[in-house]
Design a protein around this motif. Structure first.
Motif, mmCIF file in Angstrom:
data_model
loop_
_atom_site.group_PDB
_atom_site.id
_atom_site.type_symbol
_atom_site.label_atom_id
_atom_site.label_comp_id
_atom_site.label_asym_id
_atom_site.label_seq_id
_atom_site.Cartn_x
_atom_site.Cartn_y
_atom_site.Cartn_z
ATOM 1 N N ARG A 175 2.041 15.502 -41.047
ATOM 2 C CA ARG A 175 0.788 16.188 -41.367
ATOM 3 C C ARG A 175 -0.055 15.356 -42.331
ATOM 4 N NH1 ARG A 175 -0.254 21.664 -44.907
ATOM 5 N NH2 ARG A 175 -2.377 22.034 -44.192
ATOM 6 N N ARG A 176 0.608 14.778 -43.332
ATOM 7 C CA ARG A 176 -0.110 13.978 -44.327
ATOM 8 C C ARG A 176 -0.799 12.780 -43.660
ATOM 9 N NH1 ARG A 176 3.970 12.731 -47.041
ATOM 10 N NH2 ARG A 176 4.036 14.677 -48.237
ATOM 11 N N TYR A 177 -0.078 12.132 -42.742
ATOM 12 C CA TYR A 177 -0.640 10.954 -42.082
ATOM 13 C C TYR A 177 -1.758 11.352 -41.133
ATOM 14 C CZ TYR A 177 -0.938 6.604 -39.480
ATOM 15 O OH TYR A 177 -1.405 5.458 -38.882
ATOM 16 N N ILE A 178 -1.528 12.400 -40.352
ATOM 17 C CA ILE A 178 -2.528 12.849 -39.388
ATOM 18 C C ILE A 178 -3.789 13.324 -40.104
ATOM 19 C CG2 ILE A 178 -3.059 14.649 -37.702
ATOM 20 C CD1 ILE A 178 -0.227 14.406 -36.660
ATOM 21 N N SER A 179 -3.602 14.036 -41.212
ATOM 22 C CA SER A 179 -4.746 14.570 -41.950
ATOM 23 C C SER A 179 -5.685 13.465 -42.405
ATOM 24 C CB SER A 179 -4.270 15.380 -43.160
ATOM 25 O OG SER A 179 -3.558 16.523 -42.739
ATOM 26 N N SER A 180 -5.119 12.338 -42.797
ATOM 27 C CA SER A 180 -5.971 11.232 -43.249
ATOM 28 C C SER A 180 -6.828 10.703 -42.107
ATOM 29 C CB SER A 180 -5.107 10.112 -43.830
ATOM 30 O OG SER A 180 -4.284 9.518 -42.837
ATOM 31 N N ILE A 181 -6.260 10.709 -40.906
ATOM 32 C CA ILE A 181 -7.023 10.249 -39.742
ATOM 33 C C ILE A 181 -8.106 11.260 -39.381
ATOM 34 C CG2 ILE A 181 -6.880 9.740 -37.271
ATOM 35 C CD1 ILE A 181 -4.052 8.708 -37.753
ATOM 36 N N ILE A 182 -7.727 12.536 -39.373
ATOM 37 C CA ILE A 182 -8.667 13.583 -38.995
ATOM 38 C C ILE A 182 -9.852 13.617 -39.950
ATOM 39 C CG2 ILE A 182 -8.956 16.086 -38.761
ATOM 40 C CD1 ILE A 182 -6.016 16.193 -37.926
ATOM 41 N N ASP A 183 -9.569 13.492 -41.225
ATOM 42 C CA ASP A 183 -10.641 13.536 -42.224
ATOM 43 C C ASP A 183 -11.615 12.386 -42.042
ATOM 44 O OD1 ASP A 183 -9.485 15.772 -43.292
ATOM 45 O OD2 ASP A 183 -8.447 14.714 -44.911
ATOM 46 N N ASP A 184 -11.094 11.212 -41.684
ATOM 47 C CA ASP A 184 -11.949 10.040 -41.510
ATOM 48 C C ASP A 184 -12.790 10.130 -40.237
ATOM 49 O OD1 ASP A 184 -11.054 8.951 -43.844
ATOM 50 O OD2 ASP A 184 -9.550 7.645 -42.893
ATOM 51 N N TYR A 185 -12.170 10.629 -39.148
ATOM 52 C CA TYR A 185 -12.840 10.616 -37.844
ATOM 53 C C TYR A 185 -13.445 11.958 -37.440
ATOM 54 C CZ TYR A 185 -11.666 5.907 -36.320
ATOM 55 O OH TYR A 185 -11.614 4.545 -36.171
ATOM 56 N N LYS A 186 -13.055 13.041 -38.147
ATOM 57 C CA LYS A 186 -13.543 14.380 -37.826
ATOM 58 C C LYS A 186 -13.400 14.669 -36.322
ATOM 59 C CE LYS A 186 -16.607 14.880 -41.776
ATOM 60 N NZ LYS A 186 -15.719 14.040 -42.552
ATOM 61 N N ILE A 187 -12.187 14.585 -35.866
ATOM 62 C CA ILE A 187 -11.925 14.738 -34.440
ATOM 63 C C ILE A 187 -11.256 16.083 -34.148
ATOM 64 C CG2 ILE A 187 -11.700 12.271 -34.018
ATOM 65 C CD1 ILE A 187 -8.730 12.543 -34.234
ATOM 66 N N LYS A 188 -11.341 16.485 -32.878
ATOM 67 C CA LYS A 188 -10.662 17.690 -32.420
ATOM 68 C C LYS A 188 -9.167 17.392 -32.251
ATOM 69 C CE LYS A 188 -14.684 19.310 -29.781
ATOM 70 N NZ LYS A 188 -15.170 19.639 -28.407
ATOM 71 N N CYS A 189 -8.344 18.420 -32.480
ATOM 72 C CA CYS A 189 -6.892 18.220 -32.417
ATOM 73 C C CYS A 189 -6.208 19.362 -31.671
ATOM 74 C CB CYS A 189 -6.300 18.148 -33.822
ATOM 75 S SG CYS A 189 -6.984 16.827 -34.841
ATOM 76 N N CYS A 190 -5.111 19.007 -31.003
ATOM 77 C CA CYS A 190 -4.242 19.986 -30.356
ATOM 78 C C CYS A 190 -2.798 19.560 -30.605
ATOM 79 C CB CYS A 190 -4.529 20.063 -28.852
ATOM 80 S SG CYS A 190 -3.475 21.225 -27.965
ATOM 81 N N PHE A 191 -2.175 20.199 -31.600
ATOM 82 C CA PHE A 191 -0.813 19.842 -31.977
ATOM 83 C C PHE A 191 0.193 20.975 -31.739
ATOM 84 C CE2 PHE A 191 -3.092 17.269 -35.475
ATOM 85 C CZ PHE A 191 -3.291 16.209 -34.600
ATOM 86 N N ALA A 192 -0.293 22.211 -31.731
ATOM 87 C CA ALA A 192 0.607 23.360 -31.807
ATOM 88 C C ALA A 192 1.042 23.859 -30.436
ATOM 89 C CB ALA A 192 -0.065 24.492 -32.579
ATOM 90 N N ASN A 193 2.363 23.760 -30.186
ATOM 91 C CA ASN A 193 2.953 24.463 -29.052
ATOM 92 C C ASN A 193 3.501 25.794 -29.571
ATOM 93 O OD1 ASN A 193 5.192 23.686 -30.493
ATOM 94 N ND2 ASN A 193 6.087 22.429 -28.883
ATOM 95 N N SER A 194 4.338 26.470 -28.766
ATOM 96 C CA SER A 194 4.810 27.801 -29.163
ATOM 97 C C SER A 194 5.534 27.785 -30.507
ATOM 98 C CB SER A 194 5.733 28.373 -28.079
ATOM 99 O OG SER A 194 5.005 28.681 -26.912
ATOM 100 N N ALA A 195 6.430 26.820 -30.703
ATOM 101 C CA ALA A 195 7.204 26.770 -31.946
ATOM 102 C C ALA A 195 6.313 26.508 -33.150
ATOM 103 C CB ALA A 195 8.289 25.699 -31.841
ATOM 104 N N VAL A 196 5.349 25.619 -33.002
ATOM 105 C CA VAL A 196 4.457 25.292 -34.115
ATOM 106 C C VAL A 196 3.563 26.484 -34.449
ATOM 107 C CG1 VAL A 196 2.591 23.775 -34.882
ATOM 108 C CG2 VAL A 196 4.514 22.837 -33.586
ATOM 109 N N ILE A 197 3.103 27.207 -33.426
ATOM 110 C CA ILE A 197 2.290 28.408 -33.652
ATOM 111 C C ILE A 197 3.047 29.387 -34.545
ATOM 112 C CG2 ILE A 197 1.316 30.464 -32.545
ATOM 113 C CD1 ILE A 197 0.715 28.663 -30.101
ATOM 114 N N LEU A 198 4.348 29.521 -34.298
ATOM 115 C CA LEU A 198 5.166 30.473 -35.053
ATOM 116 C C LEU A 198 5.491 30.002 -36.457
ATOM 117 C CD1 LEU A 198 7.823 31.680 -32.444
ATOM 118 C CD2 LEU A 198 5.910 32.995 -33.380
ATOM 119 N N PHE A 199 5.869 28.726 -36.589
ATOM 120 C CA PHE A 199 6.505 28.279 -37.831
ATOM 121 C C PHE A 199 5.696 27.275 -38.646
ATOM 122 C CE2 PHE A 199 10.048 29.082 -34.758
ATOM 123 C CZ PHE A 199 10.424 30.299 -35.298
#
Length: 357
Positions: A175-199
């Motif tokens: 998350r820490r690494y991805i967040s740095s990329i997202i903040d710089d590029y302001k891009i759309k993301c899709c990371f959450a499958n069923s398990a991630v949605i829950l936990f």
């Protein structure tokens, strides 16, 4: 009119729509992909797709099912989770306005050389530790900029699939690494499958994609992990008793030389491993006969299995046998066959009729 074998898959339409609504709520403001790969996890994509009209799009693997949806008039986004397999499929993606996952260099090369009639929306997949699909994160900037420079590319969304959301250190580092990329590029993301949605709901971002959870089954193999949200199983897999016999001590049941150790009343059920019921399942797996819990006996045959009716005195020819559903949890059946619910539902035979209620 001829009668078919008395085996069936019944889909509860109300529960399916309720599950979708519940997952939407726990996903907050994220858009929602309804994952319908593997024939909607055995639930029959041709039967249920209209019930999922409130989803923001469908995600699947099979191109033929994507074309079915388009030909049935479905106009929302359709995401091919493994993308295109050959460059000549790009003509189909272009014609039917499909969204493609991009995970390999050869796919980028194919995109560079194809003339699209309209920009192609893509999901760019990066490897976060599963080592199944995706580019390395260290190459993110090169890959992303290369794709972004192509005039044929429309919307771009960053995608990954976590190997284990229970590993909190791994999740936090990612998350820490991805967040740095997202903040710089302001891009759309899709990371959450069923398990991630829950936990790990902080990974929901712009889009979530739910498969197993949508059908009321737990990604952990423990129904208690999802029951608190009000999610319920959508499928009831059942058949009927087609023969009854009294057996004595020393008698053999079916294949495998299973020897009876006490007098029993048994029922033969029209369901076997050719239908998708696991052949390697443990003896004494629970089933429900007209609402009474009993168990299997002996090995599973191709088209039949045997159940113990000793304590089901009212059972008769035609009695209903639930193999999994509301009374028999599929996770218990999966445990008894040393597998997971995903495999059981996706292995169901196409010869089993599906109906909605």
């Amino acid at each position: 009119m001829y009668m078919s074998r008395p085996i069936s898959i019944i889909i509860d339409s109300t529960i399916l729509k309720d599950n979708l609504s519940i997952i939407r709520k726990i996903s907050f403001n994220s858009k929602f992909w309804a994952v319908v790969k593997s024939n909607a996890y055995g639930h029959g994509i041709r039967y249920i797709w209209k019930l999922l009209s409130d989803a923001d799009g469908f995600a699947l693997v099979e191109l033929e099912d994507a074309l079915f949806l388009r030909k049935m008039g479905y106009v929302k986004p359709i995401l091919l989770l493994e993308g295109f397999f050959e460059k000549n499929e790009l003509e189909i993606f272009d014609r039917y306005h499909l969204t493609s996952c991009i995970h390999s260099e050869w796919q980028i090369n194919a995109l560079e050389h194809f003339k699209f009639s309209a920009p192609l929306d893509i999901y760019v997949k990066f490897n976060s530790g599963m080592n199944r699909f995706g580019f390395d994160f260290k190459d993110f900037f090169v890959i992303w900029n290369k794709l972004r420079s192509l005039k044929s590319i429309g919307d771009m969304t960053m995608m990954t699939h976590f190997v284990n959301v229970d590993d909190l250190n791994h999740v936090k580092d990612t998350r820490r690494y991805i967040s740095s990329i997202i903040d710089d590029y302001k891009i759309k993301c899709c990371f959450a499958n069923s398990a991630v949605i829950l936990f790990s709901s902080y990974f929901n971002y712009d889009w979530v994609r739910s498969g197993i959870l949508l059908y009321g089954l737990s990604p952990t193999g423990n129904y208690r992990d999802i029951s608190k949200y009000g999610l319920k199983p959508v499928m009831t897999f059942s058949s009927k008793i087609i023969f009854i016999r009294d057996i004595n001590i020393g008698d053999i049941l079916g294949y495998g030389n299973y020897i009876v150790k006490e007098k029993k009343r048994i029922g033969i059920v029209a369901c076997g491993y050719s239908d998708g019921y696991p052949r390697n399942i443990s003896i004494s797996t629970p089933v429900s006969v007209d609402g009474v819990i009993t168990q299997t006996i002996g090995l599973i045959s191709m088209d039949t299995l045997i159940v113990d009716l000793t304590y089901c005195p009212k059972a008769d020819i035609g009695s209903n046998v639930e193999l999994w559903g509301n009374n028999i949890g599929i996770d218990k059946v999966a445990c008894m066959s040393n597998t997971i619910s995903y495999e059981l539902i996706s292995s169901l035979s196409s010869r089993i009729p599906i109906s909605l209620k």
